[in-house]
Each structure stands twice: as structure tokens, then as C-alpha cells.
Design a protein around this motif. Structure first.
Motif, PDB file in Angstrom:
ATOM      1  N   PRO A   3      -6.648  31.375 -16.950  1.00 35.27           N
ATOM      2  CA  PRO A   3      -7.456  31.629 -15.752  1.00 35.27           C
ATOM      3  C   PRO A   3      -6.733  31.140 -14.505  1.00 35.27           C
ATOM      4  O   PRO A   3      -6.174  30.047 -14.504  1.00 35.27           O
ATOM      5  CB  PRO A   3      -8.732  30.818 -16.012  1.00 35.27           C
ATOM      6  N   TYR A  58      -7.369  29.686 -11.819  1.00 37.52           N
ATOM      7  CA  TYR A  58      -8.186  28.836 -10.963  1.00 37.52           C
ATOM      8  C   TYR A  58      -7.744  27.379 -10.968  1.00 37.52           C
ATOM      9  O   TYR A  58      -8.435  26.523 -10.436  1.00 37.52           O
ATOM     10  CB  TYR A  58      -9.658  28.924 -11.396  1.00 37.52           C
ATOM     11  N   ASP A  59      -6.603  27.083 -11.567  1.00 35.98           N
ATOM     12  CA  ASP A  59      -6.208  25.670 -11.672  1.00 35.98           C
ATOM     13  C   ASP A  59      -5.929  25.046 -10.304  1.00 35.98           C
ATOM     14  O   ASP A  59      -6.308  23.896 -10.053  1.00 35.98           O
ATOM     15  CB  ASP A  59      -4.997  25.517 -12.595  1.00 35.98           C
ATOM     16  N   THR A  60      -5.268  25.799  -9.421  1.00 33.92           N
ATOM     17  CA  THR A  60      -4.977  25.263  -8.091  1.00 33.92           C
ATOM     18  C   THR A  60      -6.258  24.952  -7.346  1.00 33.92           C
ATOM     19  O   THR A  60      -6.421  23.866  -6.766  1.00 33.92           O
ATOM     20  CB  THR A  60      -4.121  26.258  -7.290  1.00 33.92           C
ATOM     21  N   ARG A  61      -7.199  25.889  -7.362  1.00 34.44           N
ATOM     22  CA  ARG A  61      -8.458  25.683  -6.628  1.00 34.44           C
ATOM     23  C   ARG A  61      -9.240  24.500  -7.207  1.00 34.44           C
ATOM     24  O   ARG A  61      -9.766  23.670  -6.463  1.00 34.44           O
ATOM     25  CB  ARG A  61      -9.297  26.953  -6.680  1.00 34.44           C
ATOM     26  N   GLU A  62      -9.308  24.422  -8.537  1.00 33.60           N
ATOM     27  CA  GLU A  62     -10.032  23.326  -9.174  1.00 33.60           C
ATOM     28  C   GLU A  62      -9.410  21.985  -8.805  1.00 33.60           C
ATOM     29  O   GLU A  62     -10.125  21.016  -8.504  1.00 33.60           O
ATOM     30  CB  GLU A  62     -10.011  23.511 -10.690  1.00 33.60           C
ATOM     31  N   HIS A 122      -2.771  31.803  -3.584  1.00 34.19           N
ATOM     32  CA  HIS A 122      -3.765  32.756  -3.105  1.00 34.19           C
ATOM     33  C   HIS A 122      -4.148  32.355  -1.682  1.00 34.19           C
ATOM     34  O   HIS A 122      -4.194  31.159  -1.354  1.00 34.19           O
ATOM     35  CB  HIS A 122      -4.981  32.719  -4.025  1.00 34.19           C
ATOM     36  N   ASP A 175      -6.622  29.622  -1.541  1.00 35.83           N
ATOM     37  CA  ASP A 175      -6.093  28.333  -1.959  1.00 35.83           C
ATOM     38  C   ASP A 175      -5.155  27.752  -0.910  1.00 35.83           C
ATOM     39  O   ASP A 175      -5.120  26.534  -0.688  1.00 35.83           O
ATOM     40  CB  ASP A 175      -5.372  28.461  -3.302  1.00 35.83           C
TER      41      ASP A 175
END
Length: 229
Positions: free
Chosen positions: A49, A51-55, A89, A92
Motif C-alpha cells: 500500500p 501510504y507509508d510516507t503519509r502514515e 505524492h 505527501d
């Protein structure tokens, strides 16, 4: 939050996995490994997924609001590879901009990100000296150092069995931080790569839910001696 005395200074270990130096208004975080998911996807190694940077950044932002540091030291491997900043992104990138907007940001270079991140605010350094402490990514150098790279983890026996969590490792002249990133593994503190950095009495602080769990460790009988900068 646990308060420790290190090199004559008072440091705070936050259960979220960051180190705070109140006297210098400094917050240190390590091994974010931003864009690790996109790195694996680009290399054809599955489709994790994205989304690691955002998390990771969403976990960091409230810590900056809570501690209100003047300086943020990113202790290396902030990005998983040197092209990571280019893959951010737009949302991000904006979030990272907001996270670093109110602080002096220092990017300590790591083995995954040996170059300064292009297009991002802040200054970069192979290591950051803030006497009497030196901040470097890979530990084992001279002086009273704050370091990372090894992603330390430790186990604690509970009624439900052994629980393994990321941890801080604190010796006489060295503090090793846990990895902060959402997609990071860990190395047991008993592994030689960690144990040899901490001869003598050592304290290990496991990250828990809102608290740290302290355990003494002794990896050898040799006394740890700080080197000279």
C-alpha cells in the motif's frame, strides 16, 4: 516519557520513538524510510500500500506540536533511496513541507539517502555536532553520540508470552534510537552489531502504548569509554 542524564545533559525519551533535548529545543527522529513502499513497487517487489510516507508523517506531526522544538534532526535514512523525494505524492510533499515549516530541519545523511534531499527545506550533514553530543546515522564513532541505523528491538516476557517491540538502547556514551518509519523492521539488541556497541551496563526502553518499559542489560564486562571528537 522517560528522563535520562547523558553526557551531563537531560534528554527525554518519548514512547512514540523520538528523542527530545529540552535545553536545546531539539527533537530527533530516525529511520523514517519515506517512500519505501513506492521503491518496492517500482522495483517490481510486490505492491505494498502506498501510504507509508503519509502514515509516518501523520505520526510525526503531532509530536512536533507537543514538544514544539526549534530544531528537528532527521537522523538518516529519512528516505528509503536517493530518488525518494522525487516520488513524493503532492499531498505527501505538502504534508512534509508543513511538518518542517516551523522548525530548523537538519537531514543527517544515511546509507539509504547519502545525498541531501532535493527540493526540500533544511540543511544536510554527514553528522551533526551539537556539543557535547554528536548526531550520526551509523553508530560506533567517537564522542557522546546519538545514532540509528540498526532498528533495535527487544523482547520482554509477559503472561501472554514474549512481546517484541522497538526500543531505545542507552549506554554510557551512546544512545541508539528506534526506527520511526511505518515500513521498518528491527534487529534484536542481543545481535552482535548492537551488543558490541554497548559494553558494560546498558538500559533498554521498549516502546509501549503511551509509555516506555525499562530493562537493564549487560552485554559484556568491559567498561564503555567515550572517545574523543
Amino acid at each position: 516519557m522517560i528522563r535520562i542524564e547523558f553526557a551531563g545533559e537531560t534528554l527525554l525519551l518519548d514512547p512514540a520513538g523520538v528523542l527530545v533535548w529540552p535545553a536545546r529545543e531539539l527533537l530527533c527522529v530516525a529511520d523514517l524510510h519515506l517512500e519505501k513502499g513506492s521503491h518496492f513497487a517500482a522495483a517490481g517487489r510486490g505492491m505494498p500500500p502506498p501510504y507509508d510516507t503519509r502514515e509516518t508523517l501523520l505520526r510525526l506531526a503531532p509530536l512536533l506540536r507537543r514538544h514544539a522544538p526549534r530544531r528537528l534532526v532527521m537522523l538518516g535514512d529519512s528516505f528509503h533511496d536517493r530518488e525518494g523525494p522525487a516520488r513524493l505524492h503532492p499531498l505527501d510533499r505538502a504534508l512534509l513541507h508543513d511538518v518542517t515549516a516551523a522548525v530548523e530541519t537538519v537531514w543527517v545523511l544515511g546509507n539509504h539517502d547519502p545525498e541531501a534531499p532535493r527540493g526540500l527545506r533544511g540543511e544536510s550533514a554527514a553528522e551533526w555536532l551539537e556539543p557535547p553530543l554528536v548526531f550520526r546515522h551509523i553508530g560506533g564513532g567517537a564522542g557522546f553520540e546519538i545514532s540509528r541505523h540498526l532498528h533495535p528491538r527487544a523482547g520482554a516476557a509477559t503472561r501472554a508470552g514474549v512481546v517484541r517491540r522497538p526500543c531505545f538502547v542507552v549506554g554510557q556514551c551512546r544512545v541508539l534510537l528506534p526506527a520511526f518509519g511505518a515500513y521498518t523492521g528491527g534487529l534484536d539488541v542481543e545481535a552482535a552489531a548492537i551488543a558490541t556497541l554497548f559494553p558494560g551496563a546498558t538500559r533498554v526502553f521498549l516502546l509501549g502504548d503511551g509509555r516506555l518499559h525499562a530493562f537493564p542489560r549487560r552485554f559484556s564486562d568491559r567498561a564503555e569509554q567515550p572517545g574523543l571528537l
